[in-house]
Design an enzyme around this catalytic site. Structure first.
Site, PDB file in Angstrom:
ATOM      1  N   GLY A 169       0.574  -1.283   0.079  1.00 15.82           N
ATOM      2  CA  GLY A 169      -0.034  -0.029  -0.090  1.00 15.82           C
ATOM      3  C   GLY A 169       0.895   1.302   0.318  1.00 15.82           C
ATOM      4  O   GLY A 169       1.467   1.862  -1.302  1.00 15.82           O
ATOM      5  N   GLY A 170       0.491   2.082   0.861  1.00 13.65           N
ATOM      6  CA  GLY A 170       1.299   3.657   1.198  1.00 13.65           C
ATOM      7  C   GLY A 170       2.639   3.094   1.493  1.00 13.65           C
ATOM      8  O   GLY A 170       3.140   4.337   1.136  1.00 13.65           O
ATOM      9  N   GLY A 404      18.056   8.235 -35.739  1.00 12.61           N
ATOM     10  CA  GLY A 404      17.450   9.057 -34.116  1.00 12.61           C
ATOM     11  C   GLY A 404      18.315   8.805 -33.172  1.00 12.61           C
ATOM     12  O   GLY A 404      18.334   9.774 -32.897  1.00 12.61           O
ATOM     13  N   ALA A 405      18.497   7.971 -32.831  1.00 12.11           N
ATOM     14  CA  ALA A 405      19.219   7.733 -31.583  1.00 12.11           C
ATOM     15  C   ALA A 405      20.852   8.317 -31.879  1.00 12.11           C
ATOM     16  O   ALA A 405      21.139   9.228 -30.599  1.00 12.11           O
ATOM     17  CB  ALA A 405      19.937   6.263 -31.917  1.00 12.11           C
TER      18      ALA A 405
HETATM   19  C1  HXC Z   1      -2.164  -2.899  10.923  1.00 12.36           C
HETATM   20  C2  HXC Z   1      -1.083  -4.512  10.503  1.00 12.36           C
HETATM   21  C3  HXC Z   1      -1.182  -4.067   9.203  1.00 12.36           C
HETATM   22  C4  HXC Z   1      -1.501  -3.312   9.081  1.00 12.36           C
HETATM   23  C5  HXC Z   1       0.543  -5.426   9.249  1.00 12.36           C
HETATM   24  N1  HXC Z   1      -0.173  -5.731  10.240  1.00 12.36           N
HETATM   25  N2  HXC Z   1       0.261  -5.084   8.513  1.00 12.36           N
HETATM   26  N3  HXC Z   1      -2.226  -3.881  11.384  1.00 12.36           N
HETATM   27  N4  HXC Z   1      -2.278  -2.341   9.628  1.00 12.36           N
HETATM   28  N5  HXC Z   1      -1.575  -2.223   7.410  1.00 12.36           N
HETATM   29  C6  HXC Z   1       0.331  -6.360  11.665  1.00 12.36           C
HETATM   30  C7  HXC Z   1      -0.220  -7.563  11.927  1.00 12.36           C
HETATM   31  O1  HXC Z   1      -2.039  -7.765  11.851  1.00 12.36           O
HETATM   32  C8  HXC Z   1       0.337  -8.408  12.881  1.00 12.36           C
HETATM   33  O2  HXC Z   1       0.225  -8.147  14.051  1.00 12.36           O
HETATM   34  C9  HXC Z   1       1.662  -7.600  12.580  1.00 12.36           C
HETATM   35  O3  HXC Z   1       1.697  -6.310  11.696  1.00 12.36           O
HETATM   36  C10 HXC Z   1       2.754  -7.814  11.225  1.00 12.36           C
HETATM   37  O4  HXC Z   1       2.120  -9.004  10.487  1.00 12.36           O
HETATM   38  P1  HXC Z   1       1.873 -10.204   9.750  1.00 12.36           P
HETATM   39  O5  HXC Z   1       1.067 -10.468   8.721  1.00 12.36           O
HETATM   40  O6  HXC Z   1       1.986 -11.666  10.987  1.00 12.36           O
HETATM   41  O7  HXC Z   1       3.007 -10.594   8.957  1.00 12.36           O
HETATM   42  P2  HXC Z   1       4.158 -10.918   7.173  1.00 12.36           P
HETATM   43  O8  HXC Z   1       3.206 -12.584   7.634  1.00 12.36           O
HETATM   44  O9  HXC Z   1       5.574 -10.405   7.639  1.00 12.36           O
HETATM   45  O10 HXC Z   1       2.765 -10.375   6.718  1.00 12.36           O
HETATM   46  C11 HXC Z   1       2.977  -8.906   6.459  1.00 12.36           C
HETATM   47  C12 HXC Z   1       2.216  -8.470   5.257  1.00 12.36           C
HETATM   48  C13 HXC Z   1       0.799  -8.304   5.443  1.00 12.36           C
HETATM   49  C14 HXC Z   1       2.797  -8.577   3.511  1.00 12.36           C
HETATM   50  C15 HXC Z   1       2.489  -6.440   5.528  1.00 12.36           C
HETATM   51  O11 HXC Z   1       1.019  -8.256   7.365  1.00 12.36           O
HETATM   52  C16 HXC Z   1      -0.141  -7.638   5.050  1.00 12.36           C
HETATM   53  O12 HXC Z   1      -0.573  -7.896   3.749  1.00 12.36           O
HETATM   54  N6  HXC Z   1      -1.142  -6.437   5.618  1.00 12.36           N
HETATM   55  C17 HXC Z   1      -1.610  -5.620   5.296  1.00 12.36           C
HETATM   56  C18 HXC Z   1      -1.244  -4.905   4.229  1.00 12.36           C
HETATM   57  C19 HXC Z   1      -2.618  -3.848   3.699  1.00 12.36           C
HETATM   58  O13 HXC Z   1      -3.058  -3.874   3.177  1.00 12.36           O
HETATM   59  N7  HXC Z   1      -1.993  -3.044   4.224  1.00 12.36           N
HETATM   60  C20 HXC Z   1      -3.137  -1.490   4.099  1.00 12.36           C
HETATM   61  C21 HXC Z   1      -2.760  -0.983   2.532  1.00 12.36           C
HETATM   62  S1  HXC Z   1      -4.456   0.733   1.805  1.00 12.36           S
HETATM   63  P3  HXC Z   1       0.077  -8.943  14.703  1.00 12.36           P
HETATM   64  O14 HXC Z   1       0.037  -8.720  16.865  1.00 12.36           O
HETATM   65  O15 HXC Z   1      -0.635 -10.365  15.029  1.00 12.36           O
HETATM   66  O16 HXC Z   1       1.788  -9.611  14.853  1.00 12.36           O
HETATM   67  C22 HXC Z   1      -2.844   1.378   2.168  1.00 12.36           C
HETATM   68  C23 HXC Z   1      -2.965   2.467   1.785  1.00 12.36           C
HETATM   69  C24 HXC Z   1      -2.461   4.049   1.090  1.00 12.36           C
HETATM   70  O17 HXC Z   1      -1.413   1.823   2.754  1.00 12.36           O
HETATM   71  C25 HXC Z   1      -2.117   4.368  -0.031  1.00 12.36           C
HETATM   72  C26 HXC Z   1      -1.631   3.868  -0.525  1.00 12.36           C
HETATM   73  C27 HXC Z   1      -1.898   4.778  -2.344  1.00 12.36           C
END
Ligand code: HXC
Length: 510
Positions: A169-170, A404-405
């Site tokens: 994401g961000g 052109g290059a």
């Molecule tokens: C809150 C989060 C989090 C999130 C991870 N965690 N991402 N908490 N918000 N976005 C927390 C998990 O709950 C977990 O907590 C700990 O961080 C570690 O994550 P894991 O999943 O256990 O680790 P891993 O298996 O290594 O996976 C990492 C990851 C995955 C690939 C980043 O966590 C993931 O897919 N997270 C969500 C990504 C996502 O969709 N984010 C939102 C994007 S939208 P615990 O307590 O269980 O240890 C965005 C909008 C911005 O960013 C604008 C864009 C243009």
């Protein structure tokens, strides 16, 4: 008084532990360092000054109020790299997976604002899951503020992102707006949506590595500018890169002492270009022999390898090298090479880094694959970038400069300041075979006539002298003296200034 100081120390200790020892251990087990360990390696010893160590999030949804950790998942502040100031932020994966809350965003914005105001680069170390899901729109707004500052800072101070864990994401979009992205092999990933979402939406089965690993992004998507084997090497290389970068757009590039004589001759360059025009040679050898101490920091080494881009120094000061690489696809310009080099040229121009261009290019790559993917527009990017650049520009044609290059590769017509050619240069619309087949079509069936016509064409056109007669080439130089000629040219161009016609900004063919 003593207990007040003890309380401060207790709070600091707590903040330094981030998400706790168990999560720190898990981080180490995955082969990753913690945010603070990374900053220690990136910055000069004892130079880090941390801000906002005690900031906590203010969210109460989903029980978040029971989980408040000082620092809120990002370590921010400033320090020095080899004595030169830098603002830094390092995402702490042990706290909510490094995800971004409203307050976390405010910490990053604070140092982005300071960087722009005080004229020093920002380096971000990312290991984070994007917007903190529990905070909803507050975290999206927080990202909006970070993105906005990425854009405002672009071209004002260099911005470098190092991806050191799974980023989504961000945490990939903010890096995408910075100048350079580097990754760590096997432990870092970049994607908009992870493998699980991909599976749901497209039924594709992919691993994180296949979807957005360092190999994919540094050799295929070109999102990343380089990849390193682990955290330690990555941070060492970022320190090395930093030494090439000016602090901001009002500064000249840094100057480092060198023992490499500027008048060093390289007799081996006289035979670098093979006699057979279809035989490749390694353009990296030329760069290594021209740059101070052979030091070349390559950008996008594994993407579009038919063009080389990267930083070196001449007389201790940074220059940007752009060079066709005859070892790969004969150094032809294609979509990827054009995009890669255009972006590099624009970075150098933003930050007052002179451009040294080495040319050996047989033309643009023909074919449907290139045309259908927009070679017209992508090739134009490089033409545009070289032409708009107002930094000192020195070009050396070593062999082919066809079609052109020739124009594109920082020719005189594209406002290059000094255009040199080696005696082996061939500046023409195309190579002999193609040319003779077209202009002497009536002789096509007579091999003897064709051979004579080819010889005639080669003698007349495949030299630097027609271009030199017209002043498009300023001087035909001996290869061995190239380093000194470039150094003298850069001295001459030290105070270059070009009056600009007023415009809001240009409209590069994106
Ligand atoms: C809150 C989060 C989090 C999130 C991870 N965690 N991402 N908490 N918000 N976005 C927390 C998990 O709950 C977990 O907590 C700990 O961080 C570690 O994550 P894991 O999943 O256990 O680790 P891993 O298996 O290594 O996976 C990492 C990851 C995955 C690939 C980043 O966590 C993931 O897919 N997270 C969500 C990504 C996502 O969709 N984010 C939102 C994007 S939208 P615990 O307590 O269980 O240890 C965005 C909008 C911005 O960013 C604008 C864009 C243009």
């Amino acid at each position: 008084m003593k207990h007040i100081l003890q309380e401060l120390e207790r709070r600091r200790q707590g903040a330094r532990l981030g998400g706790g020892q168990a999560r720190i251990d898990a981080q180490h087990k995955r082969g990753k360092l913690t945010a603070r360990e990374r900053l220690e390696l990136l910055l000069d010893p004892d130079s880090f000054e941390e801000f906002d160590m005690f900031v906590e999030h203010r969210n109460t949804d989903f029980g978040a109020d029971k989980n408040r950790i000082p620092g809120d998942g990002v370590v921010t502040g400033w320090g020095t790299i080899n004595g030169r100031m830098v603002y830094v932020y390092a995402k702490d994966f042990t706290v909510f997976g490094g995800s971004l809350s409203e307050t976390h965003a405010q910490k990053i914005c604070k140092i982005q604002d300071m960087a722009m105001q005080n004229g020093a680069p920002v380096i971000g170390l990312l290991d984070a899951g994007g917007a903190r899901i529990q905070e909803g729109v507050s975290s999206l707004a927080g990202y909006g503020e970070v993105f906005k500052r990425n854009v405002l800072a672009s071209g004002v101070v260099p911005q470098v992102s190092v991806i050191m864990g799974p980023c989504a994401g961000g945490d990939v979009y903010s890096p995408a707006m910075t100048d350079f992205i580097f990754m760590v092999r096997d432990t870092s990933y970049m994607f908009i949506t992870g493998p699980e979402v991909v599976k749901t939406v497209t039924q594709e089965d992919v691993t994180p590595e296949q979807l957005g690993g360092a190999k994919v992004h540094s050799s295929k998507s070109s999102v990343a500018d380089g990849a390193y084997e682990n955290d330690v090497v990555a941070l060492e290389e970022i320190r090395r890169l930093y030494d090439f970068l000016p602090l901001n757009n009002r500064e000249k590039p840094p100057h480092w002492p060198t023992t490499d004589s500027v008048k060093r001759e390289e007799p081996s360059l006289d035979t670098l270009v093979p006699e057979n025009p279809n035989k490749p040679y390694d353009m990296k050898e030329l760069i290594a022999k021209i740059a101070d101490e052979g030091d070349f920091f390559e950008i996008q080494e594994n993407f579009a390898r038919n063009i080389l881009t990267g930083f070196g120094r001449i007389e201790g000061a940074t220059v940007g090298f752009v060079a066709n690489q005859p070892m790969v696809l004969a150094g032809v310009l294609d979509n990827d090479a054009s995009r890669k080099a255009a972006r590099f040229v624009r970075f150098c121009d933003c930050f007052n880094i002179p451009l040294i261009t080495f040319v050996d290019v047989p033309g643009f790559l023909p074919g449907t694959a290139q045309e259908h993917n927009g070679i017209i527009k992508h090739g134009a990017k490089l033409l545009f970038a070289f032409t708009e650049a107002t930094v000192p520009k020195i070009t050396v044609i070593t062999r082919k400069a066809y079609g052109g290059a020739y124009d594109v590769m920082a020719s005189k017509h594209m406002r290059a300041d000094i255009n040199y050619a080696w005696p082996t240069a061939q500046i023409a619309v195309m190579g002999a075979k193609g040319a003779v087949e077209i202009i002497f079509r009536e002789d096509a069936k007579d091999p003897e006539k064709i051979a004579a016509r080819t010889k005639e064409y080669e003698a007349r056109f495949l030299t630097p002298f027609i271009a030199a007669q017209r002043g498009y080439i300023d001087e035909v130089i001996l290869p061995r003296g190239t380093r000194w000629r470039i150094a003298r040219g850069l001295r001459m161009l030290k105070n270059k200034q070009i009056p600009q016609i007023w415009k809001k900004h240009d409209n590069i063919p994106l």
